[in-house]
Design a protein around this motif. Structure first.
Motif, mmCIF file in Angstrom:
data_model
loop_
_atom_site.group_PDB
_atom_site.id
_atom_site.type_symbol
_atom_site.label_atom_id
_atom_site.label_comp_id
_atom_site.label_asym_id
_atom_site.label_seq_id
_atom_site.Cartn_x
_atom_site.Cartn_y
_atom_site.Cartn_z
ATOM 1 N N MET A 123 0.867 -1.176 0.000
ATOM 2 C CA MET A 123 0.000 0.000 0.000
ATOM 3 C C MET A 123 0.900 1.220 0.000
ATOM 4 S SD MET A 123 -2.732 1.308 2.813
ATOM 5 C CE MET A 123 -4.369 1.462 2.199
ATOM 6 N N ARG A 124 0.944 1.947 -1.117
ATOM 7 C CA ARG A 124 1.897 3.043 -1.271
ATOM 8 C C ARG A 124 1.228 4.239 -1.935
ATOM 9 N NH1 ARG A 124 5.735 -0.035 -5.578
ATOM 10 N NH2 ARG A 124 5.493 -1.610 -3.957
ATOM 11 N N MET A 125 1.942 5.359 -1.907
ATOM 12 C CA MET A 125 1.456 6.582 -2.520
ATOM 13 C C MET A 125 2.073 6.719 -3.922
ATOM 14 S SD MET A 125 -0.505 7.808 -0.212
ATOM 15 C CE MET A 125 -0.852 6.092 0.203
ATOM 16 N N PHE A 126 1.248 7.056 -4.891
ATOM 17 C CA PHE A 126 1.749 7.258 -6.248
ATOM 18 C C PHE A 126 1.573 8.723 -6.637
ATOM 19 C CE2 PHE A 126 0.768 2.724 -6.254
ATOM 20 C CZ PHE A 126 1.916 2.207 -6.810
ATOM 21 N N THR A 127 2.665 9.392 -6.864
ATOM 22 C CA THR A 127 2.650 10.754 -7.387
ATOM 23 C C THR A 127 3.357 10.716 -8.729
ATOM 24 O OG1 THR A 127 2.692 11.738 -5.182
ATOM 25 C CG2 THR A 127 3.368 13.135 -7.018
ATOM 26 N N GLU A 128 2.620 10.982 -9.768
ATOM 27 C CA GLU A 128 3.173 10.865 -11.115
ATOM 28 C C GLU A 128 4.278 11.899 -11.344
ATOM 29 O OE1 GLU A 128 1.642 11.067 -15.774
ATOM 30 O OE2 GLU A 128 0.262 11.453 -14.110
ATOM 31 N N VAL A 129 5.432 11.437 -11.805
ATOM 32 C CA VAL A 129 6.516 12.347 -12.169
ATOM 33 C C VAL A 129 6.031 13.239 -13.308
ATOM 34 C CG1 VAL A 129 8.829 12.505 -13.157
ATOM 35 C CG2 VAL A 129 8.339 10.805 -11.378
ATOM 36 N N GLY A 130 6.249 14.535 -13.177
ATOM 37 C CA GLY A 130 5.748 15.500 -14.133
ATOM 38 C C GLY A 130 4.469 16.180 -13.679
ATOM 39 N N ARG A 131 3.862 15.668 -12.619
ATOM 40 C CA ARG A 131 2.628 16.268 -12.112
ATOM 41 C C ARG A 131 2.920 17.613 -11.465
ATOM 42 N NH1 ARG A 131 -0.905 14.124 -6.971
ATOM 43 N NH2 ARG A 131 -2.662 15.554 -7.169
ATOM 44 N N ARG A 132 2.065 18.607 -11.733
ATOM 45 C CA ARG A 132 2.177 19.926 -11.125
ATOM 46 C C ARG A 132 1.080 20.076 -10.080
ATOM 47 N NH1 ARG A 132 1.282 24.183 -14.174
ATOM 48 N NH2 ARG A 132 3.036 25.521 -13.621
ATOM 49 N N VAL A 133 1.437 20.567 -8.902
ATOM 50 C CA VAL A 133 0.483 20.712 -7.807
ATOM 51 C C VAL A 133 0.600 22.105 -7.201
ATOM 52 C CG1 VAL A 133 0.427 18.249 -7.223
ATOM 53 C CG2 VAL A 133 2.154 19.729 -6.173
ATOM 54 N N HIS A 134 -0.464 22.533 -6.562
ATOM 55 C CA HIS A 134 -0.445 23.829 -5.899
ATOM 56 C C HIS A 134 0.489 23.782 -4.687
ATOM 57 C CE1 HIS A 134 -3.373 26.066 -8.209
ATOM 58 N NE2 HIS A 134 -4.108 24.970 -8.285
ATOM 59 N N LEU A 135 1.066 24.925 -4.398
ATOM 60 C CA LEU A 135 2.087 25.002 -3.357
ATOM 61 C C LEU A 135 1.506 24.969 -1.943
ATOM 62 C CD1 LEU A 135 4.215 27.820 -5.031
ATOM 63 C CD2 LEU A 135 4.837 25.403 -4.892
ATOM 64 N N HIS A 136 0.336 25.541 -1.742
ATOM 65 C CA HIS A 136 -0.168 25.752 -0.387
ATOM 66 C C HIS A 136 -0.700 24.495 0.286
ATOM 67 C CE1 HIS A 136 -3.815 25.760 -2.791
ATOM 68 N NE2 HIS A 136 -4.518 25.581 -1.686
ATOM 69 N N PRO A 163 -6.840 27.303 -4.210
ATOM 70 C CA PRO A 163 -7.953 26.355 -4.329
ATOM 71 C C PRO A 163 -7.783 25.173 -3.378
ATOM 72 C CG PRO A 163 -6.439 26.133 -6.184
ATOM 73 C CD PRO A 163 -6.012 27.351 -5.429
ATOM 74 N N PRO A 164 -8.823 24.787 -2.653
ATOM 75 C CA PRO A 164 -8.701 23.686 -1.687
ATOM 76 C C PRO A 164 -8.687 22.326 -2.373
ATOM 77 C CG PRO A 164 -10.950 24.502 -1.709
ATOM 78 C CD PRO A 164 -10.162 25.400 -2.620
ATOM 79 N N ALA A 165 -7.752 21.477 -1.978
ATOM 80 C CA ALA A 165 -7.738 20.090 -2.457
ATOM 81 C C ALA A 165 -8.584 19.214 -1.542
ATOM 82 C CB ALA A 165 -6.311 19.569 -2.522
ATOM 83 N N THR A 166 -8.571 19.528 -0.231
ATOM 84 C CA THR A 166 -9.411 18.845 0.757
ATOM 85 C C THR A 166 -9.907 19.894 1.747
ATOM 86 O OG1 THR A 166 -7.753 18.395 2.484
ATOM 87 C CG2 THR A 166 -7.811 16.876 0.590
#
Length: 250
Positions: A123-136, A163-166
């Motif tokens: 059970m692991r976290m996947f963050t796609e290389v190249g993905r852009r995310v908000h800083l806050h 913008p809120p992610a959660t």
């Protein structure tokens, strides 16, 4: 012609146009480019003609100008260079802590993931290389923001709207500024379900990197507990120092 900063004015102006397109989401009108750059339209036309010819910009059917494939090629090469330099340390972090390790760079008002080493757990976290995310709302993002001054932070907050992610995401600029002060004081950032519910992340800055860079470890909150920081942060800091030294030598 030399600029007041000691650079070449034409090159600086062309880069300014590319950065404005990036800030506006990848494309812009001539009027937007003129308003933000302060350059006259004939100058912008001349610069864009060269950028289009070289593949660094393109004109859309709507007559807006967008980033071209040449920019993607440069970005891909830069990302691979950073990823190659960081790979051994990311793998060390993942093997030592048993969770996913990531490397991210500051890209205007966003963070972009450029390298990753996966968790040893099923059970692991996947963050796609190249993905852009908000800083806050990410650990790496808040760590990158902590390296900026308050005026820059508030300008990013104004442009993005935070913008809120959660429901746990930071909601306003004052809250963000206060959180960054805490991050600077303790030397690492925490994402506690702010990007994805049930996921926690710890991040540190990479010292000496040619651009603002952060290294993180993330995983399910049940495993990556607040107490996990006592083990994770020293490992992250050591790895970040080695990555920074490697990047500085390249």
């Amino acid at each position: 012609m030399a600029s007041s900063t000691g650079g070449v004015q034409t090159v600086e102006r062309a880069i300014d146009l590319l950065e404005i397109m990036t800030d506006l989401g990848g494309d812009a009108t001539l009027s937007e480019l003129s308003e933000r750059s302060g350059l006259p339209l004939p100058t912008i036309h001349r610069l864009l003609r060269t950028l289009v010819q070289r593949g660094y910009a393109r004109q859309l059917p709507s007559r807006r100008y967008a980033l071209g494939p040449g920019v993607l090629r440069l970005a891909d090469a830069a990302g691979r260079q950073f990823g190659a330099a960081a790979r051994p340390q990311l793998e060390h972090v993942a093997a030592t802590l048993g969770e996913t390790a990531n490397l991210a760079l500051l890209d205007h008002e966003m963070a972009v993931y450029v390298a990753q080493a996966s968790s040893t757990h099923s059970m692991r976290m996947f963050t796609e290389v190249g993905r852009r995310v908000h800083l806050h709302c990410t650990g790496v993002g808040k760590m990158l923001l902590a390296g900026l001054d308050e005026d820059q932070v508030r300008e990013i907050a104004r442009r993005t709207g935070l913008p809120p992610a959660t429901e746990r995401s930071i909601a306003g600029p004052d809250e963000l500024v206060a959180e960054l002060a805490r991050i600077r004081a303790r030397g690492y950032a925490v994402d506690d379900g702010e990007q994805e519910i049930g996921v926690r992340c710890f991040a540190v800055a990479v010292p000496g990197a040619p651009v603002a860079t952060a290294l993180s470890v993330s995983g399910p909150a049940a495993r990556v507990t607040p107490e996990f920081a006592d083990e994770a942060v020293p490992v992250l800091r050591e790895a970040a120092e080695r990555v920074g030294a490697r990047l500085a030598d390249r």
